[in-house]
Design an enzyme around this catalytic site. Sequence first.
Site, mmCIF file in Angstrom:
data_model
loop_
_atom_site.group_PDB
_atom_site.id
_atom_site.type_symbol
_atom_site.label_atom_id
_atom_site.label_comp_id
_atom_site.label_asym_id
_atom_site.label_seq_id
_atom_site.Cartn_x
_atom_site.Cartn_y
_atom_site.Cartn_z
ATOM 1 C CG HIS A 298 -5.549 -2.990 8.858
ATOM 2 N ND1 HIS A 298 -5.591 -1.630 9.058
ATOM 3 C CD2 HIS A 298 -4.271 -3.334 9.131
ATOM 4 C CE1 HIS A 298 -4.414 -1.186 9.417
ATOM 5 N NE2 HIS A 298 -3.588 -2.197 9.477
ATOM 6 C CD GLU B 2 -8.449 0.302 7.937
ATOM 7 O OE1 GLU B 2 -8.336 -0.656 8.722
ATOM 8 O OE2 GLU B 2 -7.777 1.338 8.058
ATOM 9 C CG ASN C 195 -8.305 -2.406 12.180
ATOM 10 O OD1 ASN C 195 -7.319 -2.999 11.758
ATOM 11 N ND2 ASN C 195 -8.833 -1.363 11.570
ATOM 12 C CG ASP D 3 -0.302 -0.477 2.492
ATOM 13 O OD1 ASP D 3 0.936 -0.355 2.602
ATOM 14 O OD2 ASP D 3 -1.009 -0.966 3.388
HETATM 15 P P1 PGA Z 1 2.420 -2.260 12.661
HETATM 16 O O1 PGA Z 1 1.275 -2.243 11.565
HETATM 17 O O2 PGA Z 1 3.449 -3.231 12.178
HETATM 18 O O3 PGA Z 1 2.942 -0.856 12.686
HETATM 19 O O4 PGA Z 1 1.799 -2.693 13.942
HETATM 20 C C1 PGA Z 1 0.770 -3.446 11.072
HETATM 21 C C2 PGA Z 1 -0.377 -3.173 10.131
HETATM 22 O O5 PGA Z 1 -1.097 -2.182 10.328
HETATM 23 O O6 PGA Z 1 -0.564 -3.960 9.198
#
Ligand code: PGA
Length: 264
Positions: free
Chosen positions: A139, A144, A137, A67
């Site tokens: 994702h 999302e 969450n 992304d």
């Molecule tokens: P993080 O993010 O490694 O900063 O916890 C993971 C994600 O949002 O996929």
Amino acid sequence: MEVIILKDADEVAEGGARRVCALIRQNRNAVLGLATGTTPVAMYGKLISACRIGEISFSEVTTFNLDEYLGLAPDHPQSYRSFMQRQLFEHIDIDTDNTYLPTCRAGTDPETVCRLYEEQIKSVGGIDMQILGIGSNGHIGFNEPMSSLASRTRVKTLSEHTVADNSRLFEPNEYQPSLAITMGVATIMEARRILLLATGPHKARAVREMIEGSVTSRCPASALQLHQRVTVLLDEAAGSELESQGYYKRAHEQNTELLGASNF
Ligand code: PGA
């Protein structure tokens, strides 16, 4: 799903790096799917070390990131392009022309960028191994909760939860984007194998839903239950809410005994 619970974040980084190195040694033209976020940074550090001592070379490797923020120029310090340059690309022997992110430059139509990204992935024969983190969450990429499990690369509005989670990475008065272009869930599912890393107690609930919950768009990561070759590397904290911890540990011990080091 192969679920491996390791002692700590360093072991997760080590296990992840070992699997990526094994893939590249097997196929120097490997196509890697990459992730940003805090979780993979330690693994990238280990890949940099492996490259420096000549254990692996990225010279023929192609990468596709999951992304990119919409509305930030690629050279903006908060763009994921800049993140990848700093955390990995600048320190390895990769040809930057072979590193792709779904970047939408000013004046370009985002839908065209999304369509082209899908075509670019196809044109190199698809992704051999997709590295993933997981949001608290549930994702994956910026898919999302309530994202279609059939989704392709597209523009997504980030949830309030994600914007709040990521605000730690922005200065108080700094502009924080709330739109991004992300590979879809179905795009991710086409990778030939998937390596998901999760560390820390704040991931424990999402990890449980991903592995032991129902397949539902409420937890987009749960779609991975339908993929044939997923390895999930967890530290003790991220695995702490799993009901079947004992089973995963036993299965991993037996697999290691049966398959040894060849099992990457
Ligand atoms: P993080 O993010 O490694 O900063 O916890 C993971 C994600 O949002 O996929």
